[in-house]
Write a protein that holds these residues in place. Structure first.
Motif, PDB file in Angstrom:
ATOM      1  N   ALA A   1      35.923  25.468  41.255  1.00 21.29           N
ATOM      2  CA  ALA A   1      35.233  26.633  41.803  1.00 21.29           C
ATOM      3  C   ALA A   1      36.152  27.842  41.894  1.00 21.29           C
ATOM      4  O   ALA A   1      37.366  27.718  41.823  1.00 21.29           O
ATOM      5  N   GLU A   2      35.533  28.999  42.075  1.00 24.01           N
ATOM      6  CA  GLU A   2      36.303  30.227  42.268  1.00 24.01           C
ATOM      7  C   GLU A   2      37.278  30.059  43.431  1.00 24.01           C
ATOM      8  O   GLU A   2      38.412  30.542  43.383  1.00 24.01           O
ATOM      9  N   ALA A   3      36.804  29.375  44.481  1.00 25.68           N
ATOM     10  CA  ALA A   3      37.641  29.220  45.675  1.00 25.68           C
ATOM     11  C   ALA A   3      38.955  28.516  45.328  1.00 25.68           C
ATOM     12  O   ALA A   3      40.019  28.878  45.856  1.00 25.68           O
ATOM     13  N   ASP A   4      38.885  27.515  44.425  1.00 26.35           N
ATOM     14  CA  ASP A   4      40.107  26.791  44.053  1.00 26.35           C
ATOM     15  C   ASP A   4      41.073  27.711  43.312  1.00 26.35           C
ATOM     16  O   ASP A   4      42.280  27.672  43.520  1.00 26.35           O
ATOM     17  N   ILE A   5      40.519  28.535  42.422  1.00 23.57           N
ATOM     18  CA  ILE A   5      41.366  29.441  41.637  1.00 23.57           C
ATOM     19  C   ILE A   5      42.009  30.462  42.570  1.00 23.57           C
ATOM     20  O   ILE A   5      43.212  30.743  42.480  1.00 23.57           O
ATOM     21  N   GLU A   6      41.197  31.006  43.473  1.00 22.79           N
ATOM     22  CA  GLU A   6      41.736  32.017  44.371  1.00 22.79           C
ATOM     23  C   GLU A   6      42.798  31.440  45.287  1.00 22.79           C
ATOM     24  O   GLU A   6      43.815  32.075  45.552  1.00 22.79           O
ATOM     25  N   ALA A   7      42.557  30.224  45.764  1.00 22.60           N
ATOM     26  CA  ALA A   7      43.560  29.616  46.641  1.00 22.60           C
ATOM     27  C   ALA A   7      44.861  29.334  45.899  1.00 22.60           C
ATOM     28  O   ALA A   7      45.927  29.242  46.497  1.00 22.60           O
ATOM     29  N   ALA A   8      44.775  29.206  44.580  1.00 25.55           N
ATOM     30  CA  ALA A   8      45.975  28.930  43.798  1.00 25.55           C
ATOM     31  C   ALA A   8      46.735  30.218  43.474  1.00 25.55           C
ATOM     32  O   ALA A   8      47.797  30.174  42.864  1.00 25.55           O
ATOM     33  N   GLY A   9      46.179  31.349  43.847  1.00 24.08           N
ATOM     34  CA  GLY A   9      46.883  32.597  43.594  1.00 24.08           C
ATOM     35  C   GLY A   9      46.088  33.571  42.741  1.00 24.08           C
ATOM     36  O   GLY A   9      46.611  34.594  42.322  1.00 24.08           O
ATOM     37  N   GLY A  10      44.832  33.242  42.463  1.00 27.74           N
ATOM     38  CA  GLY A  10      43.984  34.190  41.755  1.00 27.74           C
ATOM     39  C   GLY A  10      43.798  33.843  40.297  1.00 27.74           C
ATOM     40  O   GLY A  10      44.487  32.978  39.745  1.00 27.74           O
ATOM     41  N   PHE A  11      42.866  34.549  39.676  1.00 32.86           N
ATOM     42  CA  PHE A  11      42.516  34.245  38.289  1.00 32.86           C
ATOM     43  C   PHE A  11      43.650  34.564  37.327  1.00 32.86           C
ATOM     44  O   PHE A  11      43.758  33.979  36.262  1.00 32.86           O
ATOM     45  N   GLY A  12      44.514  35.509  37.723  1.00 31.90           N
ATOM     46  CA  GLY A  12      45.657  35.828  36.871  1.00 31.90           C
ATOM     47  C   GLY A  12      46.594  34.643  36.739  1.00 31.90           C
ATOM     48  O   GLY A  12      47.085  34.331  35.651  1.00 31.90           O
ATOM     49  N   VAL A  13      46.814  33.963  37.842  1.00 34.55           N
ATOM     50  CA  VAL A  13      47.748  32.830  37.855  1.00 34.55           C
ATOM     51  C   VAL A  13      47.194  31.668  37.052  1.00 34.55           C
ATOM     52  O   VAL A  13      47.903  31.016  36.297  1.00 34.55           O
TER      53      VAL A  13
END
Lengths: 355, 415
Positions: B262-274
């Motif tokens: 989910a988006e939440a997982d990506i954001e928690a990892a530091g965002g879509f750039g990361v």
């Protein structure tokens, strides 16, 4: 109130040691028994019985933990793990050997007692918080073992389905039948605990709790009684696990994780350490309060909030309210709901001549 | 002393009010759907976005006049991800007359399987465990609806094969959350490793899954995996992305199962750039360009409100819409057989088994649910983090269904 001991004279030791020394108390017990055996199961909807069933299972577990923590003064954060030992033992016996519940249930309890005794060994050397951490280790080890040893857990999914309990040709399936099934064990657990505490063993437990060195000085074998306390408590936990297993039809270790152990500790602390009634109150409180708060929120929340906001608020507010009520009760009466109940009774005992 | 009394009397009154009130008196043609949810508790990051999607879809159906004129009422109960509370929630749903219940959580699905069958109420568990419940003859009232972990394992291996142009002699790492749900795909993966000739090594992440530095280092530098299949829950997917990035493992060689997507997982990892390059597996469409979502936004505008902010989390929100849509579709099928609105759980079960060709404009996979196959085929899509958003990589597909079928058959034979 009419509950007073005026005019009751005890002339024998038996009368003095009786569980219910007053005739009124015996009648009260009779009325309560009639209520639970006859009136309740046939007057309410099955849904409410299902809640009572969850409370019933919790009562057995809370009684077990109270024997250890409340009566003997040993702390345990491994209660949930002992439940899972009972659950898996019974599930394995029930599915591999097709044992009926009246055999697999005590076997589950006995296996839990055995494991509990082993986990209780550190209690001979350490006390208090240190023991808490030792039992926590027990919890984690047991969880890990069940999670990884497929011979116990029955496969990678670590869950074993058990058939419904049967008595003769009769299958116990509906909530009402389950209610009677569980009630029998609740009654056995309550009377068992009440009588245990009147016995030599129970008095030794209390002596160890109050002052273990003094207890040793008067000739109590600390070694034996501490382990006995762990064994009995774990036996109750194991039976609780078996009851969950038969109630849900499946043994699954994920229901017996550390949160469960904490929940049961919360039950006996809120209900009242070292009392049978307290364990019952605690089990009722912890099981029922979230449900009641939700009903209240659903009834009144929609007056001020939109439905979607209510749905978002209910769970959080429920947690806050639940926590706040626990704090409130402990501040008002640190000795738990049982003490609160006794205060009310004492008030009425002298009423209307309060002094 | 009187204040002691206030509490028990208050409690008594509270219970009297709740026990005495008629609850939600069921109108004759109202259809009740049960939704178990978790807005507090272990996996609440999922629940707070998923459950609003469910409600919004039900509201949309009602705004359009309901199903064949019958209004739908969704009853949501939060169970904090605890099994006893889930059981209580189930009994409450039963009392409210729910004809289908959306379960939430693998242990809950296990605990309620037997009761659902006895009470003849279909329960759906999209994306949660119980892969063996695909076999509708053995578990007639459990509907996984979405790709089970077994099907996901097959799809992941197939995706790895396409990415690497073959599997022979390749090394695949399976990074999983060490609980029953996490281990469920392993037997299928092992079978596929033997069949396709790749090397498989499993890396367990113990709960709560926020510490996996050692496993990731092992995967990247000692084992030197050619591909990573990740199956993690809750906080741990974001940790895995962060850690893999830190040791320099290319994220385009990673595919995550559905709960790390989910988006939440990506954001928690530091965002879509990361997380650029990270592959995720989905069992419902991702993004905002689906007709049904436009209709929901339209509905909000008509009410004079902004669309709810949960819609931004499209992965979970869309899954919520999917849960509701399939349940409503089953009810619709059931109502075709019984137009008076008095449908029972058994009717809805039959309704589920008639679902075919219902895709909601591409939000749902081409499910085909039959009495034998309650999974609906085991369809997934792969999406990738690309240029700051999710981009679709594959269309709906399924793979190695023969291996999955073999495992389902074995599980059925075991008892």
């Amino acid at each position: 109130m009419i509950h007073r001991e005026c005019g009751v004279l005890k002339t024998t030791y038996e009368a003095d040691m009786a569980l219910y020394p007053l005739p009124i108390a015996r009648w009260a017990v009779g009325v309560v028994a009639a209520l639970f055996f006859v009136v309740l199961p046939f007057s309410v909807h099955e849904y409410y019985l299902s809640i009572v069933n969850l409370v019933s299972i919790a009562v057995v577990g809370a009684l077990g933990l109270n024997i250890l923590v409340g009566y003997t003064g040993q702390i345990s954060i491994g209660h949930g793990a002992f439940m899972s030992v009972g659950a898996y033992t019974a599930a394995n016996f029930a599915t591999r050997l097709d044992l009926p519940f009246w055999l697999s249930l005590p076997l589950g309890g006995l296996m839990a007692a055995l494991v509990g005794t082993v986990v209780g060994i550190p209690s001979l050397r350490i006390k208090g918080l240190y023991l808490a951490i030792a039992t926590l280790a027990g919890q984690l080890i047991i969880e890990w073992t069940i999670n990884h040893v497929t011979w116990i857990s029955g496969g990678v999914q670590a869950s074993i389905e058990v058939p419904r309990p049967r008595l003769g040709g009769f299958e116990i399936a509906s909530q009402r039948e389950m209610y009677f099934f569980l009630l029998v064990f609740v009654v056995i657990a309550i009377t068992g605990t009440l009588n245990l505490m009147r016995s030599r063993v129970g008095r030794a437990f209390v002596a160890i709790r109050d002052h273990d060195i003094a207890a040793e000085l008067i000739g109590i074998n600390i070694f034996r009684y501490k382990l006995t306390a762990f064994a009995i408590s774990s036996f109750y936990a194991g039976v609780t696990g078996v009851l969950y297993t038969y109630y849900l039809g499946i043994a699954n270790y994920e229901q017996f994780q550390i949160v469960t152990s904490i929940d049961y500790l919360a039950m006996i602390i809120i209900g009242g350490l070292g009392s049978v009634l307290g364990s019952i109150f605690g089990a009722i409180f912890v099981t029922l309060l979230p449900i009641l708060i939700r009903y209240a929120m659903e009834a009144f929340g929609s007056l001020v909030l939109s439905p979607q906001a209510v749905l978002n608020t209910i769970p959080n507010l429920r947690l806050i309210l639940f926590g706040a009520l626990i704090v409130f009760f402990l501040v008002v009466e640190p000795e738990g709901l049982n003490r609160l109940w006794r205060n009310i009774r004492n008030y009425f005992r002298v009423w209307p001549f309060a002094y | 002393m009187k204040r002691w009394l206030a509490i028990p009397i208050g409690l008594l009154m509270m219970s009297a009010v709740t026990l005495g009130s008629p609850g939600w008196a069921a109108a004759s043609h109202e259809i009740v759907l049960g939704l178990q949810c978790d807005r507090t508790g272990a996996t609440q990051t999922v629940g707070v976005h998923l459950c609003p999607g469910y409600h919004d879809y039900v509201r949309l159906v009602n705004a359009k006049g309901g199903v064949d004129g019958h209004k739908i009422r969704a009853v949501e109960i939060d169970h904090e991800y605890k099994v006893p509370q889930g059981v209580e929630a189930y009994e409450r749903h039963k009392k409210e007359g729910a004809v289908v219940i959306s379960l939430y959580g693998t242990p809950h699905t296990y605990a309620l399987t037997q009761k659902l069958t006895e009470d003849h109420i279909p329960g759906t568990s999209p994306g949660f465990g119980r892969a063996d419940a695909t076999d509708g003859t053995r578990y007639p009232y459990v509907f996984p609806l979405a790709a089970s972990y077994w099907s996901q394992a097959g799809a992941a291996v197939d995706f790895a094969r396409k990415q690497m142009g073959g599997l022979k002699g390749k090394k695949i790492a399976f990074l999983f959350f060490d609980n029953p749900a996490g281990r469920e795909p392993i037997p299928v993966l092992e079978d596929l490793a033997a069949r396709e000739g790749f090397q498989l090594r499993t890396f367990a992440v113990p709960p709560p899954g926020v510490e996996m530095g050692a496993q990731v280092l092992d995967i990247a530098q000692r084992y030197r995996a050619d591909f990573v299949i990740a199956h993690l829950f809750g906080r741990s997917p974001s940790v895995s992305i962060k850690e893999l990035k830190r040791v320099g493992y290319p994220l385009r060689k990673v595919v995550s199962f559905v709960w790390g997507s989910a988006e939440a997982d990506i954001e928690a990892a530091g965002g879509f750039g990361v997380a650029e390059g990270y592959h995720t597996m989905q069992y419902a469409g991702v993004g905002t360009d689906f007709p049904v979502l436009t209709e929901i936004r339209e509905m909000y505008r008509k009410e004079g409100k902004e669309p709810s902010k949960e819609m931004a989390s499209t992965v979970y929100y869309n899954r919520g819409v999917m849960w509701a849509a399939v349940a409503v579709e089953a009810v619709r099928n059931a109502l075709k057989a019984k137009p008076d609105g008095k449908v029972t759980g058994a009717d809805v079960k039959a309704g589920f088994e008639k679902i075919k060709g219902f895709t909601l404009g591409g939000l749902l996979p081409p499910l085909e649910i039959t009495p034998n196959d309650h999974e609906g085929g085991g369809w997934v899509q792969i999406w990738q983090v690309k240029g700051g958003k999710f981009a679709r990589v594959t269309d709906w597909y399924k793979a190695y269904q023969d291996v999955v079928a073999k495992h389902i058959k074995e599980a059925g034979a075991k008892k």
